[in-house]
Design an enzyme around this catalytic site. Structure first.
Site, short mmCIF file in Angstrom:
data_model
loop_
_atom_site.label_atom_id
_atom_site.label_comp_id
_atom_site.label_asym_id
_atom_site.label_seq_id
_atom_site.Cartn_x
_atom_site.Cartn_y
_atom_site.Cartn_z
N LYS A 11 0.82 -1.21 0.00
CA LYS A 11 0.00 0.00 0.00
C LYS A 11 0.86 1.27 0.00
CE LYS A 11 -3.95 -2.10 2.37
NZ LYS A 11 -4.82 -1.98 3.55
N TYR A 51 -12.41 -2.33 -3.22
CA TYR A 51 -12.98 -2.28 -1.87
C TYR A 51 -14.51 -2.21 -1.86
CZ TYR A 51 -8.26 -1.96 0.03
OH TYR A 51 -6.98 -2.25 0.39
N ASN A 114 -1.91 0.00 7.08
CA ASN A 114 -1.40 -1.32 7.50
C ASN A 114 -0.51 -1.98 6.44
OD1 ASN A 114 -3.42 -2.04 5.78
ND2 ASN A 114 -4.55 -3.31 7.24
N HIS A 117 -2.00 -5.40 1.54
CA HIS A 117 -3.27 -6.12 1.39
C HIS A 117 -2.97 -7.49 0.78
CE1 HIS A 117 -7.42 -7.01 0.15
NE2 HIS A 117 -6.86 -7.49 -0.94
N GLU A 128 -9.64 -9.81 -7.49
CA GLU A 128 -8.77 -8.65 -7.24
C GLU A 128 -7.63 -8.57 -8.25
OE1 GLU A 128 -7.79 -9.26 -3.11
OE2 GLU A 128 -9.79 -8.61 -2.45
P1 CMP Z 1 -7.20 -4.51 3.78
O1 CMP Z 1 -6.68 -5.88 4.02
O2 CMP Z 1 -6.65 -3.77 2.61
O3 CMP Z 1 -8.80 -4.53 3.66
C1 CMP Z 1 -9.61 -3.40 3.93
C2 CMP Z 1 -8.85 -2.30 4.60
O4 CMP Z 1 -9.61 -1.31 5.28
C3 CMP Z 1 -7.98 -2.90 5.67
O5 CMP Z 1 -6.92 -3.63 5.09
C4 CMP Z 1 -7.59 -1.67 6.49
O6 CMP Z 1 -6.43 -1.06 5.99
C5 CMP Z 1 -8.75 -0.70 6.24
N1 CMP Z 1 -9.46 -0.38 7.47
C6 CMP Z 1 -9.48 0.81 8.05
N2 CMP Z 1 -10.27 0.79 9.13
C7 CMP Z 1 -10.75 -0.45 9.25
C8 CMP Z 1 -11.63 -1.09 10.18
N3 CMP Z 1 -12.16 -0.43 11.22
N4 CMP Z 1 -11.89 -2.40 9.99
C9 CMP Z 1 -11.35 -3.08 8.94
N5 CMP Z 1 -10.54 -2.49 8.02
C10 CMP Z 1 -10.23 -1.21 8.18
#
Ligand code: CMP
Length: 155
Positions: A11, A51, A114, A117, A128
């Site tokens: 990311k 998403y 984070n 993904h 995806e």
């Molecule tokens: P990812 O695995 O990319 O899938 C969805 C993303 O939403 C997740 O990682 C997080 O980076 C982001 N995200 C932000 N806030 C939340 C939340 N409260 N719960 C889950 N995903 C979140």
């Protein structure tokens, strides 16, 4: 034991913090095979498709803003039980809950930044990877990693 393909995206925070090499190294060293990889700026259309399942959630707008804020590195990765194994290497979505030694535990301070993904199922991976790659043309499949050479020799 299944050979699976998964979709992985480093990311914007990982790209901006100069973590591309360190993160990819973890997959290579574990024996996974990178079939495709490219750096790109996510379009609003790609972000919305990726998403879609999160539309309407409180974090959705921030997530779209974040994923389009700087380039990502998109990858298709193949290997033994790749979906589950790579999710394990990546760690839980919330870095506070990620296993020690996982990518998110080591590098990510916050759930919204984070670092990475990884698809959560074979069906998600198929969907995806097609948002970011022309799967019929862009995957490099006609070669062997050293891990595959070793396994071939063992029968
Ligand atoms: P990812 O695995 O990319 O899938 C969805 C993303 O939403 C997740 O990682 C997080 O980076 C982001 N995200 C932000 N806030 C939340 C939340 N409260 N719960 C889950 N995903 C979140």
């Amino acid at each position: 034991m299944n050979i699976e393909r998964t979709f992985v995206a480093l990311k914007p925070d990982a790209v901006q913090r100069g973590l591309i090499g360190k993160i990819i190294t973890r997959f290579e060293e574990k024996g996974f095979k990178i079939l495709a990889m490219k750096m790109l700026e996510v379009t609003p259309e790609q972000a919305a498709a990726h998403y879609a399942e999160h539309v309407g959630k409180p974090f959705y707008d921030g997530l779209i803003q974040f994923i389009t804020s700087a380039p990502i590195v998109a990858m298709v990765v193949e290997g033994i039980d790749a979906i589950e194994e790579i999710r394990h290497i990546v760690g839980a979505t919330n870095p506070d809950k990620a296993d020690v030694g996982s990518i998110r535990a080591d590098y990510s301070p916050l759930m919204k930044c984070n670092c990475i993904h990884a698809s959560d199922s074979v069906a998600s991976a198929e969907r995806e990877m097609r948002i970011y790659f022309d799967v019929e043309k862009e995957l490099c499949t006609n070669w062997k990693t050293m891990m595959e050479v070793v396994l071939d020799g063992l029968q």
